[in-house]
Design a protein around this motif. Structure first.
Motif, PDB file in Angstrom:
ATOM      1  N   VAL A 129      -3.850  -5.907   2.457  1.00 52.15           N
ATOM      2  CA  VAL A 129      -3.504  -7.339   2.391  1.00 52.15           C
ATOM      3  C   VAL A 129      -2.032  -7.572   2.707  1.00 52.15           C
ATOM      4  CG1 VAL A 129      -5.316  -7.764   0.693  1.00 52.15           C
ATOM      5  CG2 VAL A 129      -2.994  -7.269  -0.094  1.00 52.15           C
ATOM      6  N   SER A 130      -1.357  -6.561   3.257  1.00 51.89           N
ATOM      7  CA  SER A 130       0.089  -6.664   3.454  1.00 51.89           C
ATOM      8  C   SER A 130       0.487  -7.624   4.555  1.00 51.89           C
ATOM      9  CB  SER A 130       0.684  -5.277   3.732  1.00 51.89           C
ATOM     10  OG  SER A 130       0.139  -4.721   4.902  1.00 51.89           O
ATOM     11  N   ARG A 131      -0.474  -8.152   5.314  1.00 50.90           N
ATOM     12  CA  ARG A 131      -0.146  -9.131   6.355  1.00 50.90           C
ATOM     13  C   ARG A 131      -0.403 -10.564   5.905  1.00 50.90           C
ATOM     14  NH1 ARG A 131      -2.420  -6.290  11.964  1.00 50.90           N
ATOM     15  NH2 ARG A 131      -1.163  -4.376  11.786  1.00 50.90           N
ATOM     16  N   THR A 132      -0.767 -10.742   4.655  1.00 50.79           N
ATOM     17  CA  THR A 132      -1.045 -12.089   4.154  1.00 50.79           C
ATOM     18  C   THR A 132       0.241 -12.775   3.701  1.00 50.79           C
ATOM     19  OG1 THR A 132      -1.387 -11.321   1.879  1.00 50.79           O
ATOM     20  CG2 THR A 132      -3.324 -11.359   3.330  1.00 50.79           C
ATOM     21  N   SER A 133       0.178 -14.089   3.631  1.00 55.03           N
ATOM     22  CA  SER A 133       1.313 -14.853   3.097  1.00 55.03           C
ATOM     23  C   SER A 133       1.516 -14.531   1.621  1.00 55.03           C
ATOM     24  CB  SER A 133       1.060 -16.357   3.272  1.00 55.03           C
ATOM     25  OG  SER A 133       0.949 -16.680   4.632  1.00 55.03           O
ATOM     26  N   LEU A 142       7.528  -5.902  -7.297  1.00 59.49           N
ATOM     27  CA  LEU A 142       6.112  -5.743  -7.609  1.00 59.49           C
ATOM     28  C   LEU A 142       5.351  -5.089  -6.457  1.00 59.49           C
ATOM     29  CD1 LEU A 142       5.227  -9.121  -9.388  1.00 59.49           C
ATOM     30  CD2 LEU A 142       6.089  -6.998 -10.372  1.00 59.49           C
ATOM     31  N   LYS A 143       5.864  -5.209  -5.238  1.00 67.72           N
ATOM     32  CA  LYS A 143       5.147  -4.656  -4.085  1.00 67.72           C
ATOM     33  C   LYS A 143       5.000  -3.146  -4.186  1.00 67.72           C
ATOM     34  CE  LYS A 143       6.376  -8.342  -0.881  1.00 67.72           C
ATOM     35  NZ  LYS A 143       7.095  -8.729   0.344  1.00 67.72           N
ATOM     36  N   ARG A 144       5.971  -2.505  -4.833  1.00 70.54           N
ATOM     37  CA  ARG A 144       5.875  -1.048  -5.008  1.00 70.54           C
ATOM     38  C   ARG A 144       4.650  -0.683  -5.835  1.00 70.54           C
ATOM     39  NH1 ARG A 144      11.567  -1.731  -5.807  1.00 70.54           N
ATOM     40  NH2 ARG A 144      11.288  -1.649  -8.071  1.00 70.54           N
ATOM     41  N   ASP A 145       4.335  -1.522  -6.834  1.00 75.41           N
ATOM     42  CA  ASP A 145       3.163  -1.266  -7.678  1.00 75.41           C
ATOM     43  C   ASP A 145       1.869  -1.338  -6.889  1.00 75.41           C
ATOM     44  OD1 ASP A 145       4.927  -1.150  -9.799  1.00 75.41           O
ATOM     45  OD2 ASP A 145       4.483  -3.171 -10.526  1.00 75.41           O
ATOM     46  N   THR A 147       1.391  -0.723  -3.505  1.00 74.80           N
ATOM     47  CA  THR A 147       1.387   0.011  -2.234  1.00 74.80           C
ATOM     48  C   THR A 147       0.817   1.404  -2.444  1.00 74.80           C
ATOM     49  OG1 THR A 147       3.343  -1.212  -1.482  1.00 74.80           O
ATOM     50  CG2 THR A 147       2.795   0.815  -0.311  1.00 74.80           C
ATOM     51  N   SER A 148      -0.175   1.764  -1.660  1.00 76.84           N
ATOM     52  CA  SER A 148      -0.830   3.069  -1.806  1.00 76.84           C
ATOM     53  C   SER A 148       0.024   4.165  -1.173  1.00 76.84           C
ATOM     54  CB  SER A 148      -2.203   3.042  -1.133  1.00 76.84           C
ATOM     55  OG  SER A 148      -2.055   3.032   0.286  1.00 76.84           O
ATOM     56  N   ARG A 149      -0.373   5.405  -1.414  1.00 77.45           N
ATOM     57  CA  ARG A 149       0.354   6.530  -0.814  1.00 77.45           C
ATOM     58  C   ARG A 149       0.280   6.484   0.700  1.00 77.45           C
ATOM     59  NH1 ARG A 149      -1.209  12.193  -3.088  1.00 77.45           N
ATOM     60  NH2 ARG A 149      -3.297  11.318  -3.231  1.00 77.45           N
ATOM     61  N   GLY A 150      -0.794   5.886   1.216  1.00 75.98           N
ATOM     62  CA  GLY A 150      -0.951   5.739   2.661  1.00 75.98           C
ATOM     63  C   GLY A 150      -0.232   4.529   3.234  1.00 75.98           C
ATOM     64  N   GLY A 151       0.485   3.792   2.372  1.00 73.84           N
ATOM     65  CA  GLY A 151       1.262   2.658   2.853  1.00 73.84           C
ATOM     66  C   GLY A 151       0.517   1.343   2.909  1.00 73.84           C
ATOM     67  N   LYS A 152      -0.662   1.275   2.329  1.00 74.84           N
ATOM     68  CA  LYS A 152      -1.435   0.031   2.345  1.00 74.84           C
ATOM     69  C   LYS A 152      -1.084  -0.862   1.157  1.00 74.84           C
ATOM     70  CE  LYS A 152      -5.565   1.684   4.779  1.00 74.84           C
ATOM     71  NZ  LYS A 152      -7.047   1.821   4.707  1.00 74.84           N
ATOM     72  N   GLY A 153      -0.980  -2.145   1.423  1.00 74.55           N
ATOM     73  CA  GLY A 153      -0.841  -3.116   0.346  1.00 74.55           C
ATOM     74  C   GLY A 153      -2.231  -3.464  -0.142  1.00 74.55           C
ATOM     75  N   PHE A 154      -2.608  -2.994  -1.332  1.00 74.67           N
ATOM     76  CA  PHE A 154      -4.020  -3.077  -1.721  1.00 74.67           C
ATOM     77  C   PHE A 154      -4.335  -4.218  -2.676  1.00 74.67           C
ATOM     78  CE2 PHE A 154      -1.974  -0.065  -4.638  1.00 74.67           C
ATOM     79  CZ  PHE A 154      -2.388  -0.508  -5.878  1.00 74.67           C
ATOM     80  N   GLY A 155      -3.347  -5.057  -3.035  1.00 74.89           N
ATOM     81  CA  GLY A 155      -3.663  -6.157  -3.937  1.00 74.89           C
ATOM     82  C   GLY A 155      -2.483  -7.079  -4.145  1.00 74.89           C
ATOM     83  N   ILE A 156      -2.763  -8.201  -4.779  1.00 74.67           N
ATOM     84  CA  ILE A 156      -1.758  -9.202  -5.111  1.00 74.67           C
ATOM     85  C   ILE A 156      -1.700  -9.329  -6.632  1.00 74.67           C
ATOM     86  CG2 ILE A 156      -1.077 -11.621  -4.888  1.00 74.67           C
ATOM     87  CD1 ILE A 156      -0.969 -10.051  -2.268  1.00 74.67           C
ATOM     88  N   GLY A 325       5.910  -4.789 -15.860  1.00 73.94           N
ATOM     89  CA  GLY A 325       5.303  -4.402 -14.587  1.00 73.94           C
ATOM     90  C   GLY A 325       4.422  -5.512 -14.045  1.00 73.94           C
ATOM     91  N   SER A 326       3.431  -5.110 -13.274  1.00 68.86           N
ATOM     92  CA  SER A 326       2.509  -6.061 -12.667  1.00 68.86           C
ATOM     93  C   SER A 326       1.276  -6.244 -13.529  1.00 68.86           C
ATOM     94  CB  SER A 326       2.060  -5.568 -11.286  1.00 68.86           C
ATOM     95  OG  SER A 326       3.102  -5.668 -10.348  1.00 68.86           O
TER      96      SER A 326
END
Length: 442
Positions: A129-133, A142-145, A147-156, A325-326
């Motif tokens: 979801v890292s390309r979403t507004s 919070l983005k660090r929380d 972000t997966s090891r593969g660099g994916k933004g997996f949630g908001i 945290g988040s």
């Protein structure tokens, strides 16, 4: 629409009049056809195909608001219907795992910012979801929380999560308490003072171990482990963090100490989430160990004034380590309805977020709508204060592996029921952590 002329009383009228009548009739017919054409056009404006998406949500204290958000989204997006389902039980993970195994995940789901969710993203179960507004607008720390090891933004994130102790100012004053406790010894003295004054010192959610984890366990871990091991997170992940220690046993011992000394409500082991909140709001307990997510409910509508303070789970002479945290957030699953689910995610984090905040009064995880969202000055001040601490710990649901979370719930309840010693609980927690590390770091 044209008005048709009435038929004349005579049958013989001039040809010119007949022509005019015929032309008028044809014009009316054309106008009538035009009206039907317009109606057809209006009908085609409605969505030819309506997508139905499923959202599986963790909302123990705000289900109505989630339904309102879904209804408002569908109102503004008539081509998408949202079927909201609510998680049950003690954790997000115990709701997700069976669906992952069966391949029946919903289109949008509540997730925690932990290794389990991150792994689902790297496995292609959760969408990036890292390309979403919504992602762009989320607070940078919070983005660090998320972000997966593969660099994916997996949630908001659903909010900035921090745990605190809410207290009844009137009861504290009547008990003669004019200074808030700053370490665990002082906390116990405050409890004893409240008990002598005829009050139940603190509410304990024995039947809802999620709050035992968010409350006394998380603060115990923060002050007993995080405070003394800067590299705790990476060591825990690879299984080299030793948790079979007196310090970790003391986390469980302190949880058990509260009922042993009579500082909690009667029948505390049958007290669920809502029951516990009601006890505090009804003035039947002087303190409640809760999170920032409950600010809207606990700070308002009471017959007494409420304050908050950092859980003093630190030893005398040592600085306290708060939890920050988040909060549990939202993810999109890799389903055929991913595009529609992404739109709903954007709505939750945008136009729908104030609906959530009007009930919860939590700290917004977003930059631009922070001013729009309702937040209590007491909670804003508290969060700003703990964010300045040099050492903070993560919430327990983003600290421990998912299988260990489920194990921990049982361990805490067994210690409270005297089925297990605190030392044995620490030993089993350590074993679970190391087993999880072996599975993921072979």
């Amino acid at each position: 629409m044209a008005n048709y002329p009435r038929s004349g009383s005579h049958t013989g009228f001039p040809v010119r009049s007949a022509a005019r009548w015929l032309l008028s009739g044809l014009t009316g017919l054309l106008l009538l056809c035009g009206c039907h054409t317009q109606d057809a056009s209006d009908a085609s404006a409605a969505p030819a195909h309506r997508t139905s998406i499923t959202a599986l949500i963790w909302a123990p204290d705000w289900p109505e608001q989630m339904l309102q958000i879904a209804a408002e989204f569908s109102k503004r997006n008539p081509d998408v219907h949202v079927d909201v389902q609510f998680m049950i039980g003690n954790s997000v993970e115990e709701n997700i795992k069976p669906r992952v195994a069966a391949g029946t995940l919903p289109d949008l789901v509540s997730v925690n910012p932990n290794a389990y969710s991150a792994e689902l993203a790297d496995q292609g179960v959760l969408a990036d979801v890292s390309r979403t507004s919504a992602w762009s607008n989320m607070l940078a720390p919070l983005k660090r929380d998320w972000t997966s090891r593969g660099g994916k933004g997996f949630g908001i994130s659903g909010g900035v999560a921090t745990t605190m102790i809410y207290y009844n100012r009137d009861m504290f004053a009547k008990a003669g308490i004019d200074k808030l406790p700053t370490n665990f010894d002082e906390f116990l003295r405050v409890c004893a003072q409240l008990k002598r004054a005829g009050f139940t010192p603190i509410m304990l959610n024995g039947a809802f171990p999620n709050m035992l984890g968010n409350g006394p366990f998380a603060s115990g871990f923060a002050n007993g482990v995080v405070a003394h091991e800067p590299d705790w997170k990476s060591k825990l992940a690879v299984g080299t963090l030793d948790l079979d220690t007196p310090e970790v046993a003391d986390i469980f011992a302190r949880i058990a100490l509260l009922p042993e000394r009579g500082y909690v409500q009667a029948a505390f082991m049958t007290t669920g989430y809502d029951d516990g909140m009601r006890l505090f709001k009804d003035g039947k307990a002087a303190m409640a160990f809760q999170g920032s997510w409950s600010a809207g409910l606990l700070l308002h509508g009471n017959r007494f004034a409420v304050g908050v303070f950092i859980p003093p789970w630190n030893a005398r002479g040592e600085p306290v380590v708060p939890v920050l945290g988040s909060e549990t957030g939202f993810a999109v699953c890799e389903t055929p309805n991913k595009a529609a689910a992404m739109r709903f995610l954007e709505f939750i984090a945008g136009q729908g977020f104030p609906i959530l905040q009007r009930k919860r009064h939590n700290i917004s995880p977003f930059r631009s709508n922070a001013g729009m969202a309702v937040s209590d000055p007491e909670i804003v001040g508290y969060t700003n204060a703990v964010s300045r601490y040099s050492i903070t710990a993560s919430p327990y649901y983003s600290t421990l592996p998912s299988n260990t979370l489920e194990s921990l719930h049982g361990l805490m309840q067994d210690v409270l029921l005297k089925k297990m010693t605190a030392r044995e609980a620490a030993k089993r927690l350590d074993k679970s952590i190391k087993n999880e590390a072996k599975m993921h770091y072979k």
